[in-house]
Structure formats: C-alpha cells, structure tokens
Design an enzyme around this catalytic site. Structure first.
Site, PDB file in Angstrom:
ATOM      1  N   GLY A 125      -8.447   6.084  -7.258  1.00  0.00           N
ATOM      2  CA  GLY A 125      -7.278   5.817  -8.201  1.00  0.00           C
ATOM      3  C   GLY A 125      -6.108   5.431  -8.313  1.00  0.00           C
ATOM      4  O   GLY A 125      -6.146   4.366  -7.308  1.00  0.00           O
ATOM      5  N   CYS A 138      -2.907   1.415  -9.275  1.00  0.00           N
ATOM      6  CA  CYS A 138      -3.299   0.071  -9.470  1.00  0.00           C
ATOM      7  C   CYS A 138      -4.061  -0.620  -9.133  1.00  0.00           C
ATOM      8  O   CYS A 138      -4.953  -0.976 -10.713  1.00  0.00           O
ATOM      9  CB  CYS A 138      -2.906  -0.315  -7.382  1.00  0.00           C
ATOM     10  SG  CYS A 138      -0.472  -0.901  -8.011  1.00  0.00           S
ATOM     11  N   PHE A 148     -11.581   0.507   3.969  1.00  0.00           N
ATOM     12  CA  PHE A 148     -12.304   0.728   2.796  1.00  0.00           C
ATOM     13  C   PHE A 148     -13.902   1.075   2.415  1.00  0.00           C
ATOM     14  O   PHE A 148     -14.092   1.161   1.224  1.00  0.00           O
ATOM     15  CB  PHE A 148     -12.101  -0.355   1.487  1.00  0.00           C
ATOM     16  CG  PHE A 148     -10.144  -0.731   1.298  1.00  0.00           C
ATOM     17  CD1 PHE A 148      -9.826   0.236   0.369  1.00  0.00           C
ATOM     18  CD2 PHE A 148      -9.639  -0.483   2.212  1.00  0.00           C
ATOM     19  CE1 PHE A 148      -8.288   0.119  -0.337  1.00  0.00           C
ATOM     20  CE2 PHE A 148      -8.372  -1.107   2.105  1.00  0.00           C
ATOM     21  CZ  PHE A 148      -7.428  -0.751   1.236  1.00  0.00           C
ATOM     22  N   PRO A 186     -16.930   6.667   2.927  1.00  0.00           N
ATOM     23  CA  PRO A 186     -17.627   7.012   0.953  1.00  0.00           C
ATOM     24  C   PRO A 186     -16.690   8.610   0.551  1.00  0.00           C
ATOM     25  O   PRO A 186     -16.158   9.232   1.561  1.00  0.00           O
ATOM     26  CB  PRO A 186     -18.862   7.934   1.704  1.00  0.00           C
ATOM     27  CG  PRO A 186     -18.563   7.749   3.330  1.00  0.00           C
ATOM     28  CD  PRO A 186     -17.542   6.837   3.859  1.00  0.00           C
ATOM     29  N   GLY A 187     -16.591   9.207  -0.793  1.00  0.00           N
ATOM     30  CA  GLY A 187     -16.257  10.297  -0.648  1.00  0.00           C
ATOM     31  C   GLY A 187     -15.971  10.158  -2.199  1.00  0.00           C
ATOM     32  O   GLY A 187     -17.047   9.520  -2.851  1.00  0.00           O
ATOM     33  N   ARG A 190       0.679  -1.339   0.045  1.00  0.00           N
ATOM     34  CA  ARG A 190       0.125  -0.388   0.002  1.00  0.00           C
ATOM     35  C   ARG A 190       0.876   1.363   0.199  1.00  0.00           C
ATOM     36  O   ARG A 190       1.756   1.420   0.526  1.00  0.00           O
ATOM     37  CB  ARG A 190      -0.966  -0.096   1.027  1.00  0.00           C
ATOM     38  CG  ARG A 190      -1.829  -0.854   1.596  1.00  0.00           C
ATOM     39  CD  ARG A 190      -2.291  -1.108   2.776  1.00  0.00           C
ATOM     40  NE  ARG A 190      -1.292  -1.954   3.918  1.00  0.00           N
ATOM     41  CZ  ARG A 190      -1.552  -1.326   4.816  1.00  0.00           C
ATOM     42  NH1 ARG A 190      -2.657  -0.692   5.309  1.00  0.00           N
ATOM     43  NH2 ARG A 190      -0.431  -1.562   5.937  1.00  0.00           N
ATOM     44  N   GLU A 191       0.496   1.579  -1.202  1.00  0.00           N
ATOM     45  CA  GLU A 191       1.819   3.911  -1.093  1.00  0.00           C
ATOM     46  C   GLU A 191       1.360   4.317   0.131  1.00  0.00           C
ATOM     47  O   GLU A 191       0.172   4.450   1.140  1.00  0.00           O
ATOM     48  CB  GLU A 191       1.091   4.351  -1.804  1.00  0.00           C
ATOM     49  CG  GLU A 191       1.150   3.672  -3.322  1.00  0.00           C
ATOM     50  CD  GLU A 191       1.249   4.406  -4.873  1.00  0.00           C
ATOM     51  OE1 GLU A 191       1.272   5.374  -4.412  1.00  0.00           O
ATOM     52  OE2 GLU A 191       1.238   4.423  -5.426  1.00  0.00           O
TER      53      GLU A 191
END
EC number: 1.1.1.22
Length: 444
Positions: A268, A271, A260, A263-264, A157-158
């Site tokens: 992007g 990946c 995860f 909401p929003g 995960r970045e």
C-alpha cells in the site's frame, strides 16, 4: 563554488531532501505554499513520522544552514539549484498521475529565474514530463535556455529515508539533449552529490525519458515481486502448503533473492499502488499498453489479499461479523511510518466494520492519520486496549512491538483466542502453545 540549494515542496520527499542536503553542508531554502507546514518545519516540528529525521532537521535549523519560506521570489534569488519535490497523486477516478502540483511549481518558479540556474525534478512523473517542462522553462523564465532542467528521480523508502538520501544505492540523472546544457547539469549534480559519489555510489547518466522510467520501472518490479509471492500464497492455501517455507526456499536462489518476497497482506502507501497505475495509464497513451497488462493482475492480486484477510477473519467467527468484536493491530501501510495512504490495514478494518463488527485499531505512530482517514472506527491507546474483548485479533502491520507481544498476556484481555497474522510476523508454534487458534495468509 558551493551551490546554494532550494527544495520546492516540503512533504515527505522535500522535507527529507532539504534537511539531509543541509546536513551535507549546503545552504538550503525549502519552500511550500502551505504556510502551516512551513511554520511547523521552521520550528523543528516534522509534520510526519520518519525515524532519525527530526534531529537532522533541528540540527540544521540551529546551525543556520536550513531555512523555509513561502516566497518563490526569495527562492529564485537565493538558489543555484532548485529541486522540485512536489507530489504526483493518482487522479480522482482515473489511473493517471495528477500533474497539477508539478506544473504549478514550475509555473510559479520560472518567471523569477533571471540568471543561470539548474532546476532538478525529483518527483515521480509520467515519461515525457521532463521534456515538456524543459520547453516550458525555456519559454517562461527570463533566463531562457540558461535555466536548465535535469531529472533526478528519488528512491526513498519510508522508514529509511535519511539513509537513502545520504547513502543512496544509485544516483540517476536525466540530462537535456543539448550537449552544452547537459555538460553543465552533469557537472553541477556531480558537485552536489560529491560525498555520495566518493563513497562509491553509482552515478548513472541518462536522457530525460530513461531517467523518468527508472523509478516507475523499479516500483513496478517490486510490486510484481510482492504480488508474485502472494499469488503463491493463494496456491499454497488451496494445496495446504506453507508459503513462508516456499518463500524461504526461493530466497536462497541468488537469481531471485529474499527481499520483497515476504508473503502477507500486500503493498500500500503513497507510491507503489499509484505509480503502477500511472505507469499503465502512460503506457496506454504511448500505444504500449500491452507491455504492461500484467501490472493489472499485479494490482488485483494485491487487492485480493485484503479480501482474503477479511474472509479468513469471518471464517474464524463462524461466518458472520455481526455483533462480534475485532481487534486490529496496525494502521500504517508499513512499520516505521505513520503513512496510511492506501493502507491495507485500514482498508481491512473498515471493511470488517462495514460488515457489522465493532472494530478497535491501535498503531504505534499512525493513530492521528488513521482517525482522520477512518473516523468511524474505534481506536485504542495500546495493543491490549485494541484487543480487549475481541473475538478475533488481526495483526495487519508488522511493527516490532507486535512481533514481540506475549501471547499469554494478550490472552487475558480477549474474549476468544483467535488471531490472524496478516504479515506472517509471529511464531505460530509459540502462539499455539499459548492456546491461540493461529491462522495466517498462505499457511495451513
């Protein structure tokens, strides 16, 4: 025996893997065909932003465990285990993954492999790739079948890449069907990952196709979960309900969980979008396209959030952006990253500029990449500079410095106190009490 490791491809995945494996005590040689990138890494300069990685890189350059090269011959001579960490971007004009870099890496490495070794794929690839590359390796390497291929997908995960490399939540290895080769590959990878296995990290052994499917299946699930709550946001807006409270209530159900489920503006980056599209494309090639038709709607829900964000900002400005000023906070696709690939924030900013507004963007880390990606936008050196004279401010990446902004201080620089919270990151009561017209996706 202590294995010597090589890492082919020193982008985000490769540079992280090389530095972290050196930190575990291995001798590591990283390779890239980009000489400028290799020069920067060899000087201890990361070509991207990742919290905590630069000290790891520099420490292992200084102690001599980590080096970089552009020579495949040197890599083959040096290494016992060769990790393939090159990119698999989306093909231009198609959903499918572009395998050019993976094939080029194997084609360049194989002719130099003249002794027994293990080649380990970490790139995210369409199912069936490992079997094809194993056949290519056996046919073109002087070592023949003694050059064994395994598949070991990455789950970085970045923003958390160092932790995810050194303390992963699982290790998955795909092994060849030949029993002797599989035993050797598994033994070698258990030795490479011994410290993680000792911590209790699950070590999952599978065949090639299963290991290839793990990463894309995980990303498809995460994308589906994000798009699900954003679909609920669409319903909440129509019903005048609050999606943040809905999400909170759902998160207490341990079958669903809260991760995860924020909401929003949607997902992007380099990946999730390209991986779910490549997954759909590959399923179609396999004749299993109906199994993944839902992912098309997952993708479309995600894109609709960006469109809704633009519409909401336009509504606040009386129906038109022409002649208006818009301040945009955030350019990276997520906080703690400088990655602007398929960034919802930049997509929204560019769309609004295209509709006649003057748009100024600020991001704590992604400004150089954002300027390259969208040179026609304006950029400010700080959040107040981006918001100066704005008729509406949009929060599009949930950096902590934006979460902690003082609404009274920001009010002093704007033309009108309108804010749209694209990440549901702010306290509406706090901002409204300061006189702001606060709007957010999926909230009354």
């Amino acid at each position: 025996m202590t294995h010597r490791l090589t890492v082919i491809g020193t982008g985000y995945l490769g540079a992280t893997h090389a530095a972290c494996m050196a930190d575990l005590g291995f001798e590591v040689l990283g390779l890239d065909v980009d000489r400028e990138k290799i020069s920067r890494l060899a000087a201890g300069d990361l070509p991207f932003y990742e919290p905590g990685l630069e000290p790891v890189l520099r420490r292992n350059l200084e102690n001599g465990r980590l080096r970089f090269t552009t020579s495949f011959e040197e890599v083959a001579e040096f290494g016992d285990v060769h990790f393939i960490c090159v990119g698999t971007p989306q093909k231009q004009g198609e959903y499918a993954a572009d395998m050019t870099y993976v094939d080029a890496a194997v084609d360049a490495l194989a002719p130099h492999l003249d002794r027994p070794c293990l080649v380990v794929g970490k790139s995210t690839v369409p199912v069936g790739t490992a079997g094809r590359l194993a056949r290519k390796l056996a046919a073109t390497a002087p070592a023949g079948e003694d050059a064994v291929l395994a598949w070991n997908p990455e789950f970085l995960r970045e923003g958390f890449a160092v932790k995810d490399t050194l303390h992963p939540d699982r290790i998955v290895v795909g092994l060849p069907s030949d029993a002797e080769a599989a035993t050797l590959a598994e033994k070698t990878l258990r030795e490479v990952y011994a410290s993680m296995i000792a911590e209790g990290t699950p070590f999952v052994v599978a065949d090639y196709p299963t290991s290839e499917l793990v990463k894309v299946a995980a990303n498809a699930f995460l994308a589906t979960k994000i798009s699900f709550i954003n679909a609920m946001a669409e319903v909440c807006e129509a019903a005048h309900a609050d999606v943040t409270k809905l999400s909170e209530a759902l998160s207490h159900d341990d079958r669903i969980g809260g991760k995860f489920l924020g909401p929003g503006l949607g997902f992007g980056g380099g990946c999730l979008p390209k991986d779910i599209r490549a997954f759909m494309a590959r399923a179609g090639e396999l004749g299993a396209d109906q199994a993944l038709t839902f992912l098309r709607e997952v993708d479309e829900i995600n894109i609709r959030r960006r469109i809704r964000m633009v519409d909401l900002a336009r509504e606040l400005l009386g129906g038109s952006f022409i002649g208006r000023t818009v301040g945009v906070l955030g350019a990276a696709f997520k906080p703690d990253s400088d990655d602007v690939r398929d960034s919802p924030a930049l997509d929204v900013a560019a769309s609004i500029r295209g509709q006649g507004a003057r748009v100024t963007v600020y991001d704590p880390k992604a400004m150089p990449n954002a300027r390259r990606a969208q040179p026609t936008l304006n950029f400010g050196p700080s959040a107040p500079d981006a918001a100066r004279g704005a008729h509406v401010v949009l929060l599009l990446t949930e950096w902590s410095e934006f979460r902690e902004m003082d609404p009274h201080a920001l009010a002093e620089v704007v033309a009108e106190k309108n804010i749209v919270d694209g990440r549901n990151a702010l306290d509406p009561d706090h901002w409204r009490a300061a006189g702001w017209n606060y709007r957010a996706l999926g909230r009354p």
